[in-house]
Design a protein around this motif. Structure first.
Motif, short mmCIF file in Angstrom:
data_model
loop_
_atom_site.label_atom_id
_atom_site.label_comp_id
_atom_site.label_asym_id
_atom_site.label_seq_id
_atom_site.Cartn_x
_atom_site.Cartn_y
_atom_site.Cartn_z
N PRO A 85 16.62 7.19 -12.01
CA PRO A 85 17.76 8.06 -11.67
C PRO A 85 18.54 7.58 -10.44
CG PRO A 85 15.70 9.06 -10.96
CD PRO A 85 15.32 7.81 -11.70
N LYS A 86 19.78 8.02 -10.34
CA LYS A 86 20.59 7.76 -9.15
C LYS A 86 20.20 8.75 -8.05
CE LYS A 86 24.28 6.33 -12.28
NZ LYS A 86 23.23 6.00 -13.23
N GLY A 87 20.40 8.30 -6.81
CA GLY A 87 20.16 9.21 -5.68
C GLY A 87 18.73 9.21 -5.16
N ILE A 88 17.94 8.22 -5.54
CA ILE A 88 16.59 8.10 -4.98
C ILE A 88 16.25 6.63 -4.78
CG2 ILE A 88 15.52 8.22 -7.29
CD1 ILE A 88 13.96 9.65 -4.07
N GLY A 89 15.66 6.34 -3.65
CA GLY A 89 15.26 4.97 -3.33
C GLY A 89 14.08 5.01 -2.38
N ALA A 90 13.74 3.86 -1.85
CA ALA A 90 12.61 3.80 -0.92
C ALA A 90 12.80 2.64 0.05
CB ALA A 90 11.29 3.65 -1.68
N LEU A 91 12.16 2.81 1.20
CA LEU A 91 12.06 1.71 2.16
C LEU A 91 10.58 1.40 2.35
CD1 LEU A 91 13.46 -0.24 4.17
CD2 LEU A 91 13.11 1.51 5.93
N ARG A 134 0.85 -1.18 0.00
CA ARG A 134 0.00 0.00 0.00
C ARG A 134 0.89 1.23 0.00
NH1 ARG A 134 -2.90 0.40 4.63
NH2 ARG A 134 -1.90 -1.38 5.64
N PRO A 135 0.48 2.31 -0.68
CA PRO A 135 1.35 3.49 -0.83
C PRO A 135 1.82 4.07 0.51
CG PRO A 135 -0.57 3.68 -2.27
CD PRO A 135 -0.78 2.45 -1.44
N GLU A 136 0.99 4.01 1.55
CA GLU A 136 1.39 4.63 2.82
C GLU A 136 2.53 3.88 3.52
OE1 GLU A 136 -1.60 3.48 1.99
OE2 GLU A 136 -2.61 2.48 3.67
N CYS A 137 2.91 2.73 2.96
CA CYS A 137 4.03 1.96 3.53
C CYS A 137 5.38 2.34 2.92
CB CYS A 137 3.81 0.47 3.32
SG CYS A 137 2.30 -0.15 4.08
N ILE A 138 5.37 3.29 1.96
CA ILE A 138 6.61 3.66 1.26
C ILE A 138 7.20 4.94 1.84
CG2 ILE A 138 7.58 4.34 -0.99
CD1 ILE A 138 6.61 1.41 -0.90
N VAL A 139 8.48 4.90 2.21
CA VAL A 139 9.21 6.09 2.66
C VAL A 139 10.35 6.34 1.68
CG1 VAL A 139 10.83 6.90 4.44
CG2 VAL A 139 8.60 5.96 5.11
N TRP A 140 10.43 7.58 1.17
CA TRP A 140 11.51 7.90 0.21
C TRP A 140 12.85 8.05 0.92
CZ3 TRP A 140 9.67 6.89 -4.30
CH2 TRP A 140 8.36 7.20 -4.63
N THR A 141 13.90 7.58 0.27
CA THR A 141 15.26 7.71 0.78
C THR A 141 16.16 8.12 -0.39
OG1 THR A 141 15.89 5.43 0.27
CG2 THR A 141 14.86 5.80 2.42
N SER A 142 17.47 8.15 -0.15
CA SER A 142 18.40 8.51 -1.22
C SER A 142 18.85 7.29 -2.03
CB SER A 142 19.63 9.20 -0.63
OG SER A 142 20.27 8.33 0.27
N GLY A 143 18.42 6.10 -1.66
CA GLY A 143 18.84 4.89 -2.39
C GLY A 143 18.84 3.70 -1.45
N ALA A 144 19.26 2.56 -1.97
CA ALA A 144 19.20 1.34 -1.16
C ALA A 144 20.18 1.37 0.01
CB ALA A 144 19.46 0.11 -2.04
N THR A 145 21.29 2.09 -0.13
CA THR A 145 22.22 2.20 1.00
C THR A 145 21.51 2.83 2.19
OG1 THR A 145 24.14 2.40 -0.45
CG2 THR A 145 24.40 3.23 1.80
N GLU A 146 20.85 3.95 1.95
CA GLU A 146 20.14 4.62 3.04
C GLU A 146 18.97 3.76 3.53
OE1 GLU A 146 18.72 8.67 2.39
OE2 GLU A 146 17.43 8.44 4.14
N SER A 147 18.26 3.12 2.62
CA SER A 147 17.13 2.27 3.04
C SER A 147 17.61 1.16 3.96
CB SER A 147 16.43 1.68 1.82
OG SER A 147 15.91 2.70 1.00
N ASN A 148 18.74 0.52 3.59
CA ASN A 148 19.29 -0.55 4.44
C ASN A 148 19.70 0.00 5.80
OD1 ASN A 148 18.96 -2.48 2.44
ND2 ASN A 148 21.07 -2.36 1.71
#
Ligand SMILES: *Cc1c(COP(=O)(O)O)cnc(C)c1O
Length: 392
Positions: A212-218, A67-81
């Motif tokens: 693009p580089k520099g964007i990810g999600a958790l 569900r969309p409300e479960c997504i948090v934006w980050t700078s990429g998988a490094t930050e998500s981890n």
């Protein structure tokens, strides 16, 4: 692509931007109406930007069955981890200080775990079998009464092996242990469904899937809610879990990249699999060539090959017009042989004689044929130069 650029076979390090994604991002960058701060909901500029961000959130969520409300934006998988591991470990420290993971995780998991060990947590690093597989039984056996978190990657970035995430997820769910998955390499190649796979936390990034580089999600499970201690404090964006102004064009690009990746997954996988089989058919008839990683439980796009008796770095250098990696992009800067291949039980010498070829959406048959010809020629030339006794 320009004629004097090498053939790009390094998609696992990063993918080129899909032209459709580039177009959407350029439109977003140029549209004055979208340049407000998406947190400024008091005026139209903010609300228009916010609408695009929520559209992208829904696109990313749909690609992983969330569900969309479960997504948090980050700078990429490094930050998500980092957010998943530090966030969960610190939040739940009183429930237990033991974590289970594996030796073949990306550095963006291993290094945060090392830091958590310094903070008093204890980590079990499971050793995969010679094919790179960590079995659900191994995970089960490693669990202790004080285990609070299991972190296991889905698709390995160096060897392309796919772990049985669903089976591990069910074990964790049954025991009430949090389950984090690094799925940076999965989107557009292997189906991901956070519900079916019983995943609590899932890291993704745009630039491995033509975004693009520099964007990810958790992905953070909300029912029941997973508690996390934030890493960044400030404006309180993303429900306070990740403060900082959201980069609208990057987010729009990631949303579209994930939508395309999911919509075109079957066709992409079929085409890339044929190209990988063509590459392997061309390389495997050389003497002393060995495939690393499980022969079937693997992603369509990665071929990690050992060329016995040839030094990987020399081969990499000799293959001037083919862009490939020795190990992962991050590890190849250092001289040490791949820790992933070492974890599979390969010797230093074999690990050092290995290259990763990774294919993608824009790879052509002509590129594969040209790569085969150059690799065959250079492997034979380097072996002829090698001192006697080293050629086998
Ligand atoms: C690329 C990659 C990362 C790091 O992702 P970034 O978005 O570059 O920070 C983490 N894990 C895996 C498996 C990767 O392939």
């Amino acid at each position: 692509m320009s004629a004097d650029l090498p053939i790009y076979l390094d998609y696992a390090a990063t993918t080129p931007l899909d032209p459709r994604v580039a177009e959407a991002m350029i439109e977003c960058l140029q549209d004055r109406a979208l340049q407000g701060n998406p947190s400024s909901m008091g005026h139209a500029y903010g609300r228009l930007a916010r609408a695009r961000i929520e559209q992208a959130r829904a696109q990313v969520a749909a690609a992983i069955g969330a569900r969309p409300e479960c997504i948090v934006w980050t700078s990429g998988a490094t930050e998500s981890n980092n957010l998943a591991l530090f966030g969960a470990a610190r939040f739940n420290a009183d429930r237990g200080r033991h974590i289970v993971s594996s030796r073949t995780e990306h550095k963006a998991v291993l290094d945060p775990l090392k830091q958590l060990e310094r903070e008093g947590f204890s980590v079990t690093y499971l050793k995969p079998n010679a094919d790179g597989i960590v079995t659900p039984e191994q995970v089960q056996e490693a669990l202790r009464p004080d285990t609070q978190l299991v972190s296991l990657m889905h698709v390995n970035n160096e060897i392309g092996v796919i772990q049985d995430i669903g089976a591990v997820g069910r074990i964790c769910r049954e025991k009430g242990i949090l389950f984090h998955v690094d799925a940076a390499q999965s989107i557009g190649k292997v189906p991901v469904d956070v519900e079916e796979m019983c995943i609590d936390l899932l890291s993704v990034t745009a630039h491995k899937s033509y975004g693009p580089k520099g964007i990810g999600a958790l992905y953070i499970r909300r029912t029941p809610p997973v508690g996390l201690r934030p890493l960044l404090f400030g404006g309180g964006q993303e429900l306070g879990l990740r403060s900082g102004t959201l980069p609208t064009p990057q987010i729009v690009g990631m949303g579209l990249a994930f939508e395309i990746a999911e919509r075109e997954r079957a066709a992409d996988v079929a085409r890339i699999t044929r190209l990988r089989e063509r590459l392997w058919a061309g390389l495997s008839t050389l003497d002393g060539v060995e495939l690393n990683g499980h022969p079937e439980r693997r992603v369509c796009s990665v071929l990690n090959v050992s060329f016995h008796g040839v030094e990987g770095e020399s081969l990499l250098y000799a293959l001037g017009n083919i862009a490939v990696s020795a190990g992962s992009a991050c590890a190849s800067a250092s001289e040490t042989p791949s820790y992933v291949l070492r974890a599979l039980g390969r010797s230093d010498e074999v690990a050092q004689s290995s290259l990763r070829f990774s294919l993608g959406r824009f790879t052509t048959e002509e590129e594969i044929d040209a790569a085969i010809a150059v690799v065959r020629r250079e492997v034979e030339r380097l072996r002829a130069l090698a001192p006697a006794g080293r050629a086998e």
